[in-house]
Design a protein around this motif. Sequence first.
Motif, PDB file in Angstrom:
ATOM      1  N   HIS A 101      -6.842  -0.454  -7.934  1.00 53.60           N
ATOM      2  CA  HIS A 101      -5.894  -1.071  -7.002  1.00 53.60           C
ATOM      3  C   HIS A 101      -6.141  -0.531  -5.593  1.00 53.60           C
ATOM      4  N   SER A 102      -5.980  -1.412  -4.609  1.00 54.76           N
ATOM      5  CA  SER A 102      -6.158  -1.042  -3.207  1.00 54.76           C
ATOM      6  C   SER A 102      -4.790  -0.997  -2.537  1.00 54.76           C
ATOM      7  N   LEU A 103      -4.532   0.099  -1.812  1.00 53.62           N
ATOM      8  CA  LEU A 103      -3.215   0.309  -1.212  1.00 53.62           C
ATOM      9  C   LEU A 103      -3.354   0.762   0.234  1.00 53.62           C
ATOM     10  N   GLU A 104      -2.600   0.110   1.125  1.00 55.79           N
ATOM     11  CA  GLU A 104      -2.510   0.539   2.517  1.00 55.79           C
ATOM     12  C   GLU A 104      -1.040   0.777   2.844  1.00 55.79           C
ATOM     13  N   GLY A 235      -3.720  -6.762  -1.457  1.00 57.36           N
ATOM     14  CA  GLY A 235      -3.645  -7.909  -0.564  1.00 57.36           C
ATOM     15  C   GLY A 235      -2.263  -8.497  -0.398  1.00 57.36           C
ATOM     16  N   ILE A 236      -1.240  -7.905  -1.033  1.00 56.50           N
ATOM     17  CA  ILE A 236       0.121  -8.438  -0.932  1.00 56.50           C
ATOM     18  C   ILE A 236       0.957  -7.505  -0.058  1.00 56.50           C
ATOM     19  N   GLU A 237       1.547  -8.065   1.024  1.00 60.18           N
ATOM     20  CA  GLU A 237       2.406  -7.287   1.906  1.00 60.18           C
ATOM     21  C   GLU A 237       3.789  -7.134   1.257  1.00 60.18           C
ATOM     22  N   LEU A 238       4.274  -5.884   1.169  1.00 59.23           N
ATOM     23  CA  LEU A 238       5.536  -5.614   0.487  1.00 59.23           C
ATOM     24  C   LEU A 238       6.380  -4.629   1.274  1.00 59.23           C
ATOM     25  N   ASN A 255       3.202   6.460  -5.467  1.00 54.10           N
ATOM     26  CA  ASN A 255       3.919   7.469  -4.701  1.00 54.10           C
ATOM     27  C   ASN A 255       3.342   7.516  -3.287  1.00 54.10           C
ATOM     28  N   LEU A 256       4.120   7.064  -2.312  1.00 51.98           N
ATOM     29  CA  LEU A 256       3.665   7.003  -0.925  1.00 51.98           C
ATOM     30  C   LEU A 256       3.966   8.330  -0.239  1.00 51.98           C
ATOM     31  N   ASN A 257       2.919   8.960   0.284  1.00 57.44           N
ATOM     32  CA  ASN A 257       3.076  10.286   0.888  1.00 57.44           C
ATOM     33  C   ASN A 257       2.968  10.283   2.413  1.00 57.44           C
ATOM     34  N   ALA A 258       2.226   9.331   2.968  1.00 60.66           N
ATOM     35  CA  ALA A 258       2.048   9.272   4.423  1.00 60.66           C
ATOM     36  C   ALA A 258       1.635   7.857   4.809  1.00 60.66           C
ATOM     37  N   ALA A 259       1.959   7.476   6.047  1.00 62.04           N
ATOM     38  CA  ALA A 259       1.568   6.160   6.565  1.00 62.04           C
ATOM     39  C   ALA A 259       0.325   6.311   7.431  1.00 62.04           C
ATOM     40  N   GLU A 260      -0.637   5.427   7.203  1.00 63.88           N
ATOM     41  CA  GLU A 260      -1.862   5.451   8.021  1.00 63.88           C
ATOM     42  C   GLU A 260      -2.415   4.025   8.065  1.00 63.88           C
ATOM     43  N   THR A 261      -1.990   3.295   9.076  1.00 64.69           N
ATOM     44  CA  THR A 261      -2.396   1.897   9.203  1.00 64.69           C
ATOM     45  C   THR A 261      -3.916   1.781   9.298  1.00 64.69           C
ATOM     46  N   GLY A 262      -4.453   0.825   8.537  1.00 65.18           N
ATOM     47  CA  GLY A 262      -5.897   0.587   8.557  1.00 65.18           C
ATOM     48  C   GLY A 262      -6.666   1.385   7.527  1.00 65.18           C
ATOM     49  N   THR A 263      -6.014   2.341   6.855  1.00 67.09           N
ATOM     50  CA  THR A 263      -6.705   3.149   5.840  1.00 67.09           C
ATOM     51  C   THR A 263      -6.382   2.605   4.453  1.00 67.09           C
ATOM     52  N   LYS A 264      -7.413   2.236   3.700  1.00 71.27           N
ATOM     53  CA  LYS A 264      -7.253   1.727   2.343  1.00 71.27           C
ATOM     54  C   LYS A 264      -7.406   2.877   1.343  1.00 71.27           C
ATOM     55  N   VAL A 265      -6.433   3.009   0.469  1.00 66.63           N
ATOM     56  CA  VAL A 265      -6.489   4.023  -0.587  1.00 66.63           C
ATOM     57  C   VAL A 265      -6.874   3.324  -1.889  1.00 66.63           C
ATOM     58  N   THR A 266      -7.881   3.829  -2.557  1.00 67.18           N
ATOM     59  CA  THR A 266      -8.301   3.270  -3.848  1.00 67.18           C
ATOM     60  C   THR A 266      -7.671   4.078  -4.971  1.00 67.18           C
ATOM     61  N   LEU A 267      -6.912   3.391  -5.820  1.00 70.52           N
ATOM     62  CA  LEU A 267      -6.252   4.028  -6.959  1.00 70.52           C
ATOM     63  C   LEU A 267      -6.844   3.465  -8.242  1.00 70.52           C
ATOM     64  N   LYS A 268      -7.384   4.356  -9.076  1.00 65.23           N
ATOM     65  CA  LYS A 268      -8.041   3.928 -10.307  1.00 65.23           C
ATOM     66  C   LYS A 268      -7.220   4.367 -11.510  1.00 65.23           C
ATOM     67  N   ILE A 269      -6.942   3.415 -12.413  1.00 64.33           N
ATOM     68  CA  ILE A 269      -6.167   3.678 -13.630  1.00 64.33           C
ATOM     69  C   ILE A 269      -7.117   3.685 -14.821  1.00 64.33           C
ATOM     70  N   ASP A 270      -7.108   4.766 -15.585  1.00 66.00           N
ATOM     71  CA  ASP A 270      -7.982   4.894 -16.758  1.00 66.00           C
ATOM     72  C   ASP A 270      -7.181   5.414 -17.944  1.00 66.00           C
ATOM     73  N   THR A 271      -7.698   5.163 -19.134  1.00 61.60           N
ATOM     74  CA  THR A 271      -7.161   5.804 -20.338  1.00 61.60           C
ATOM     75  C   THR A 271      -7.758   7.196 -20.437  1.00 61.60           C
ATOM     76  N   ASP A 272      -6.899   8.192 -20.685  1.00 63.90           N
ATOM     77  CA  ASP A 272      -7.361   9.584 -20.789  1.00 63.90           C
ATOM     78  C   ASP A 272      -7.696   9.876 -22.254  1.00 63.90           C
ATOM     79  N   TYR A 273      -8.918   9.525 -22.635  1.00 65.10           N
ATOM     80  CA  TYR A 273      -9.324   9.660 -24.038  1.00 65.10           C
ATOM     81  C   TYR A 273      -9.256  11.110 -24.517  1.00 65.10           C
ATOM     82  N   ASP A 274      -9.643  12.035 -23.682  1.00 68.81           N
ATOM     83  CA  ASP A 274      -9.611  13.451 -24.080  1.00 68.81           C
ATOM     84  C   ASP A 274      -8.185  13.905 -24.385  1.00 68.81           C
TER      85      ASP A 274
END
Length: 594
Positions: A101-104, A235-238, A255-274
Amino acid sequence: MSDYWSSKTVYAGWSTKTDFNSIIDATVKMEKFRYNQLSKEQAEVNFKKEQIEGLNRTLLTYKKQLESMDSLDEFLVKKASSSKSDIATATVKAGALEGVHSLEVTQLAEVATATSSDLDEVVYTGPEKAMTFKYDGKDYSVTVKSGMTAKALASAISTASDNNLKGSVVELGRDDKFKIQLRGMELGKEHDIELSTELESVLQGKADGTLLDPLDPSFATIAVASKNAKFNIDGIELERDTNSISDVTEGVTYNLNAAETGTKVTLKIDTDYDAIVANVEKFVQLTNELRTGFDLVRDYKNEELDKKGVNYSLKSSSQIKSVENTLKNILATQGDGFLQGEGAANDPYLALSALGVKTIAETGDKDMGKLEFDKDAVIIKDGKQTFMDLLKENPEAVASVFAANGQSVSSDDSVLEFNSSMYDFGFTKAGVYDIEYDGGALPTTGDEATITMKINGVDRSIGYTPATGIATIQDDGNGEGRGLSFKVIDTTAGVHSAKIAIKEGKVQATIKALDAITELEKGTFNVLIEKYTDQLKNPYSGLNKRLEDELARVDALEKRLIAKYAATEKSLSQYQNIQKMLDFQLKSQLADND
């Protein structure tokens, strides 16, 4: 005399040289036979009670440990990584889908604030006055007194607002100056602070009560409005009134920690097999530790008790066997509510053995009866699949066998859709409910009506609402399923059927069994503990009372024997003295005759 009675005062045959002590000891020893038998019974009951109490505590510990993995969210561990954790992170639940997921973040949600000008320590010298303010649309009033300090005013405002505003004071460290800051408690816009002209003037440094002119072009309030968080996800403004966003992506909390317009944060969701493997290994380990505990109690040896002839063995205890078998059977059988080959309700794995968690059954193996698990061992030989293969192929199905806790599904959504259940309240039992009804017999108008449907072949009372098609199994005493609610989709004439499955994994099933086994009054071991306690402490027939009575009886007997043989000693002593006197007189007469 015996050591047990060595504290008693025993009359020895000092004068007659008769060993009355041995006679008393022998008599008391013979009379102590019943006391000794009761002592053995007491030792037996005490030991067995302690062992069962220990097992009960072990079961409670096992239950508490299992509770850390008794839901899919705890067992089916997902993990999230962030390319910029200082801006945003994510936490995930079992239902989260793997993906990126991409988050700004352009604005954080903030509370309303009001920060004063630089103030002297004493912030008000004018006449006492009630000054008003608003927070979140509600009016408040604070009494401002002459000589009031910054700290006192901040505290008074907090108290006046019922602590909906938090007032704090910061010492600036220069020129003996201070600032007062007021902060609201609610994030998101429209939770604002409004200050009256009087209070605003004081906070802007008018200590003498002089008022600022709100109409003066240079006037500016110190209150800052609260704000919503503003962000863009995929891509959805909320906007949200919080910095913890859990209603956008299923199973994911951003969890939003700081605002930084123009910076895209990449969030990756995985199954923790271990982590999932670690949960399985922990489950197996905890279960084997419990089974070892049963073995230790069953096979316990105590040389000291053996020497005393105490029958302390619990090897043949029917209660222990019953508890062991109950817990073993849960793990050895198919899970409740699991179906195979039933359309949407098809479960690829029905039992722990299908996932490679098996019981060691080889006779002579030191670990016989324990569970074994190897994540890399081949389970399905034809395809040479291991547990890890099955886990990666369908992690939800694997985790469900262990940790399903009321998840429900219909075998045919074109006939019936699952709506809700009272599983979490203990009313709707896990299992498969085969539901059959005649669509032509369903009422089409009116309020809720009571109709009849077949549930697992038995006619049951069903509450049915025509407007919504919602049907709920009622508590009619004819079977399980109370509170199960489903929506009737196919209302056409004719007989229709579908199955609704409410799943319960092995962890949850074990915990429920343990709840019953360790229940305070009716639990298997607590009933046995109460029985042992009564055997020991019953005020009329308990072993403690019987031992006390028997000890008193033997003690009284010994005292009577001491008194009896003391009297005998005295009498014999008198006769001996008489005999000595007669012997003396006889010898004197014989001497005179000579």
